[in-house]
Design a protein around this motif. Structure first.
Motif, PDB file in Angstrom:
ATOM      1  N   ILE A 102       0.735  -1.253   0.152  1.00  0.00           N
ATOM      2  CA  ILE A 102       0.056  -0.018  -0.187  1.00  0.00           C
ATOM      3  C   ILE A 102       0.950   1.163  -0.181  1.00  0.00           C
ATOM      4  O   ILE A 102       1.613   1.282   0.710  1.00  0.00           O
ATOM      5  N   PRO A 103       0.812   2.123  -0.971  1.00  0.00           N
ATOM      6  CA  PRO A 103       1.554   3.359  -0.831  1.00  0.00           C
ATOM      7  C   PRO A 103       0.935   4.268   0.317  1.00  0.00           C
ATOM      8  O   PRO A 103      -0.203   4.671   0.488  1.00  0.00           O
ATOM      9  N   GLU A 104       2.234   4.819   1.343  1.00  0.00           N
ATOM     10  CA  GLU A 104       1.503   5.294   2.188  1.00  0.00           C
ATOM     11  C   GLU A 104       2.689   6.272   2.524  1.00  0.00           C
ATOM     12  O   GLU A 104       2.709   7.041   3.587  1.00  0.00           O
ATOM     13  N   GLY A 105       3.440   6.788   1.319  1.00  0.00           N
ATOM     14  CA  GLY A 105       4.259   7.780   1.790  1.00  0.00           C
ATOM     15  C   GLY A 105       3.922   9.252   1.619  1.00  0.00           C
ATOM     16  O   GLY A 105       4.679  10.410   2.042  1.00  0.00           O
ATOM     17  N   GLY A 106       2.569   9.340   1.280  1.00  0.00           N
ATOM     18  CA  GLY A 106       1.912  10.680   1.241  1.00  0.00           C
ATOM     19  C   GLY A 106       2.477  11.662  -0.083  1.00  0.00           C
ATOM     20  O   GLY A 106       2.936  11.162  -0.942  1.00  0.00           O
ATOM     21  N   LEU A 107       2.167  12.828   0.188  1.00  0.00           N
ATOM     22  CA  LEU A 107       2.791  13.886  -0.905  1.00  0.00           C
ATOM     23  C   LEU A 107       4.092  13.673  -1.180  1.00  0.00           C
ATOM     24  O   LEU A 107       4.319  13.757  -2.468  1.00  0.00           O
ATOM     25  N   ARG A 108       4.885  13.356  -0.401  1.00  0.00           N
ATOM     26  CA  ARG A 108       6.370  13.323  -0.710  1.00  0.00           C
ATOM     27  C   ARG A 108       6.588  12.326  -1.699  1.00  0.00           C
ATOM     28  O   ARG A 108       7.755  12.172  -2.248  1.00  0.00           O
ATOM     29  N   ALA A 109       5.901  11.297  -1.865  1.00  0.00           N
ATOM     30  CA  ALA A 109       6.082  10.032  -2.761  1.00  0.00           C
ATOM     31  C   ALA A 109       5.369  10.121  -3.951  1.00  0.00           C
ATOM     32  O   ALA A 109       5.570   9.206  -4.850  1.00  0.00           O
ATOM     33  N   VAL A 110       4.578  11.109  -4.304  1.00  0.00           N
ATOM     34  CA  VAL A 110       3.798  11.266  -5.356  1.00  0.00           C
ATOM     35  C   VAL A 110       4.925  11.630  -6.481  1.00  0.00           C
ATOM     36  O   VAL A 110       5.746  12.499  -6.542  1.00  0.00           O
ATOM     37  N   PRO A 111       4.925  10.823  -7.458  1.00  0.00           N
ATOM     38  CA  PRO A 111       5.990  11.006  -8.860  1.00  0.00           C
ATOM     39  C   PRO A 111       5.227  12.128  -9.729  1.00  0.00           C
ATOM     40  O   PRO A 111       4.264  12.537  -9.404  1.00  0.00           O
ATOM     41  N   GLN A 112       6.102  12.163 -10.829  1.00  0.00           N
ATOM     42  CA  GLN A 112       5.590  13.076 -11.876  1.00  0.00           C
ATOM     43  C   GLN A 112       4.233  12.197 -12.441  1.00  0.00           C
ATOM     44  O   GLN A 112       4.469  11.067 -12.732  1.00  0.00           O
TER      45      GLN A 112
END
Length: 435
Positions: free
Chosen positions: A285-295
Motif C-alpha cells: 500500500i502506498p503510504e508515503g503521502g505527498l512526498r512520494a507522489v511522482p511526476q
C-alpha cells in the motif's frame, strides 16, 4: 490489436484503471484496457472499503446492481496494548439512511462488476495479458508491448494504473525505484461466519456494518495499523506496517506473526471465534503521502491510483482517491481529444491542475509532514498506547485510593516515560503535521 490504433490504452483494471477507462469510453473514445489477471479482480481476494461519493460521480445508479456487502453505520477507533484497549465509537442513524456513504466490498466481485460497466460503455478489455514495456518514440509514449504475438499496440495516450510498484513507469524512467519508507506491507484474512452471528456480535442489523481501526503495541513499535470490518457473511481482519520497518526490525517480526498476534488479542479474539479462514492475501500500500507522489503526466502518458501513491493513510482512504484520479485523467484525455489537441505534456498538465483542485491533493498536502513525524517517533506506536491503557486501568480501578492520587500517578507515568519536554514536543509535532 497490433493492426489497430486506440485513442487511449489503460494498463490495469483496478478502481483507478476502471474509472479512467469508463470515463473515456463514455466520452466516445476508442479505449483498450489491459489486465494481467484472469479477470478484473482475480488478484484481489481481500475485502475493502468503498466510498460512495467517488463512484457516484462515475456510475450514479451503482447501488442498483453493484456487489456491495454492508453499509457502514459505525466507526470505532482503538488504541491497543497487549491486554486491553482504549477506544472511541461513532455510530449514527444518519448513516443508516440511503444513500449510504460507505460500504464494505469484496474486491474480486466488485472489480469484476466495475469492469462490466467499462465494457458496456464500449471499451475493449483484454485479460490474461501482461504489458511488458511502454513503446517510446523519443520522450513520447506511443503505446505498449504485450506478452502476445503481435503484441505491440499504439495509442495517443497511455494511462498507467498498474499498481503500487508501477513497474512500467520505472522501466520507462518516469520515476525511480519505490522507497521502502513510502510503502506499507499489509496482510489480510477473510474469516467466514453466519450473518446472524456477525449481527449479534457487532450489534447491527441486516446489511449494516462496522469498521474498527487500531493502533498500538500490536505493531511492536513499527509504523502501522490494524483493522477489522464486517462483510455480509465474513470478517476482514488485517495489519500493515512500513516496509522499511520490517526490513530494519531486529526481531525479524513477520507480517503474518503480527496478524496472528492481533487475532489473539483478548479484545479481538471473541469477535473472531468460530470464523473459518478462507482467504489470505498480502499486498503493498502506498503510504508515503505527498512526498512520494511522482511526476503524474508527460508526453503521451498519465499515472493514476496506487501507481501515483494516492492513498490518505491518516484516514485509511484509497479507493476514493483511486477512482477520482482515474476519472480526472479520463476527463482530461476526453477534453483534449474533443478539442483536437495533441496528447503532449502541456495538454495533459490539465490532469495535475484538476487533481490540485480536488480533495485528493488537498488532503495529501494537509498531511504532508505526518509520514516523517511518525517514522521518527516509534513511541506513538508502543509507549503512548501502553501509557494510555495503563492510565485507564488506574483511573477506573476502584481500590480505595483517592482520585487525586490516581491522577498524580497517571501524570507521573507519562512524565517518567517521555518527560515534560517530550510530551509537549510530541503534541506540537502532531499538531503541526495535522493542522
Amino acid at each position: 490489436m497490433s493492426n489497430e490504433k486506440f485513442d487511449a490504452i489503460v494498463v490495469g483494471a483496478g478502481p483507478s484503471g476502471n474509472a479512467a477507462a469508463l470515463t473515456m469510453a463514455k466520452a466516445g473514445l476508442k479505449v483498450l484496457q489491459i489486465e494481467r489477471g484472469e479477470y478484473p479482480g482475480s488478484k484481489n481476494v481481500q475485502g475493502a472499503i468503498l466510498y460512495a461519493d467517488a463512484l457516484e460521480k462515475l456510475i450514479p445508479d451503482f447501488r442498483d446492481d453493484a456487489p456491495l456487502e454492508r453499509h457502514i453505520i459505525e466507526q470505532r477507533m482503538w488504541v491497543l496494548d497487549d491486554n486491553s484497549f482504549v477506544g472511541s465509537h461513532y455510530r449514527s442513524d444518519d448513516y443508516n439512511k440511503p444513500p449510504y456513504n460507505r460500504y464494505t466490498i469484496i474486491r474480486a466481485q466488485f472489480d469484476k462488476w466495475f469492469s462490466s460497466k467499462v465494457r458496456e460503455a464500449g471499451a475493449l478489455v483484454i485479460c490474461e495479458t501482461t504489458v511488458e514495456e511502454l513503446l517510446m518514440d523519443g520522450d513520447r509514449c506511443v503505446g505498449v508491448r504485450c506478452d502476445r504475438i503481435g503484441g505491440e499496440v499504439h495509442a495517443d495516450v497511455v494511462v498507467l494504473a498498474d499498481g503500487v510498484n508501477s513497474l512500467l513507469a520505472r522501466k520507462a524512467g518516469f520515476h525511480g525505484e519505490i522507497q521502502a519508507r513510502n510503502v506499507a506491507l499489509a496482510v489480510k484474512e477473510i474469516l467466514f461466519m453466519p450473518e446472524e452471528v456477525i449481527q449479534q456480535r457487532f450489534n447491527v442489523k441486516e446489511e449494516e456494518g462496522v469498521v474498527i481501526e487500531m493502533v498500538g503495541t500490536v505493531t511492536e513499535g513499527m509504523v502501522g495499523t490494524g483493522f477489522l470490518y464486517t462483510n455480509r457473511d465474513s470478517l476482514t481482519i488485517g495489519v500493515g506496517c512500513l516496509l522499511s520497518d520490517f526490513k530494519a526490525n531486529e526481531k525479524r517480526t513477520t507480517p503474518y506473526a503480527l496478524l496472528d498476534k492481533l487475532k489473539k488479542h483478548p479484545s479481538i479474539a471473541p469477535m473472531l471465534e468460530g470464523g473459518e479462514m478462507k482467504e489470505y492475501a498480502a499486498h503493498l500500500i502506498p503510504e508515503g503521502g505527498l512526498r512520494a507522489v511522482p511526476q503524474l503526466y508527460g508526453n503521451g502518458w498519465l499515472i493514476v491510483g496506487d501507481s501515483a501513491g494516492f492513498v490518505n493513510a491518516v484516514h485509511r482512504e484509497g479507493s476514493n482517491l483511486a477512482m477520482t484520479s482515474g476519472r480526472l485523467a479520463g476527463e482530461t484525455v476526453a477534453a483534449a481529444k474533443a478539442a483536437g489537441k495533441t496528447m503532449n505534456a502541456a495538454t495533459l498538465a490539465a490532469y495535475k491542475a484538476a487533481l490540485d483542485a480536488s480533495f485528493v491533493m488537498k488532503d495529501l498536502k494537509k498531511y504532508k509532514h505526518l509520514p516523517e513525524v511518525l517514522e521518527r517517533s516509534p513511541h506513538f506506536f508502543d509507549t503512548y498506547p501502553a501509557l494510555v491503557n495503563r492510565a485507564a486501568k488506574t483511573y477506573f480501578t476502584v481500590d480505595g485510593v483517592d482520585k487525586s492520587t490516581k491522577q498524580r500517578e497517571i501524570l507521573g507515568s507519562f512524565k517518567a516515560a517521555r518527560r515534560v519536554t517530550g510530551l509537549f514536543g510530541d503534541a506540537f509535532k502532531l499538531w503541526r503535521a495535522m493542522r
